[in-house]
Design an enzyme around this catalytic site. Structure first.
Site, PDB file in Angstrom:
ATOM      1  N   PRO A 181       0.786  -1.238   0.000  1.00  0.00           N
ATOM      2  CA  PRO A 181       0.000   0.000   0.000  1.00  0.00           C
ATOM      3  C   PRO A 181       0.824   1.296   0.000  1.00  0.00           C
ATOM      4  CG  PRO A 181      -0.120  -1.079   2.133  1.00  0.00           C
ATOM      5  CD  PRO A 181       0.570  -2.029   1.206  1.00  0.00           C
ATOM      6  N   LYS A 182       2.093   1.229   0.321  1.00  0.00           N
ATOM      7  CA  LYS A 182       2.917   2.441   0.335  1.00  0.00           C
ATOM      8  C   LYS A 182       3.771   2.595  -0.917  1.00  0.00           C
ATOM      9  CE  LYS A 182       3.131   2.762   5.325  1.00  0.00           C
ATOM     10  NZ  LYS A 182       3.993   2.897   6.488  1.00  0.00           N
TER      11      LYS A 182
END
Length: 130
Positions: free
Chosen positions: A112-113
């Site tokens: 997700p990053k």
């Protein structure tokens, strides 16, 4: 220690990839003592990257090039060039972009990053005008 080059591998996946891309001359990663760091890819991924470099150089934007970008991204989802070239292929092929949103969502849930994933997703959404 320099990475193992594609020609020294024997995995079934690498052999299949090399058969599929037999018409392309792979471009190996440049290796030099002058570099402060070397990228030591796993042997299978090195073969994939060698072919990917050749595909980018040739400008091939086909279904098989699109599929190759997915292999590169599976090996390194932070590879900006792979995401960029994937978009180039998708747009050149006039592909249906909705399945691409599903694919990028799967990658985003696992990382997700990762900026490259979100940038790609945004570009696809912008193209869809959603």
């Amino acid at each position: 220690t320099p990475p193992v080059r594609a020609g020294r591998m024997a995995s079934a996946e690498t052999a299949a990839l090399q058969r599929e891309w037999a018409d392309v001359t792979p471009i190996p990663q440049e290796v030099s003592d002058q570099f402060c760091a070397q990228i030591n890819y796993e042997p299978d991924f090195a073969a994939t990257m060698d072919i990917f470099r050749a595909v980018i150089k040739s400008g091939e934007k086909t279904q098989r090039a699109l599929e190759l970008t997915e292999k590169v991204i599976e090996g390194n989802a932070a590879n900006y060039t792979a995401w960029f070239y994937r978009r180039e292929c998708l747009f050149a092929l006039n592909s249906d972009l909705r399945p691409e949103l599903e694919l990028v969502t799967d990658f985003a849930l696992n990382s997700p990053k990762n900026y490259q994933i979100w940038h790609h997703r945004r570009a696809i959404v912008d193209k869809l005008d959603d």
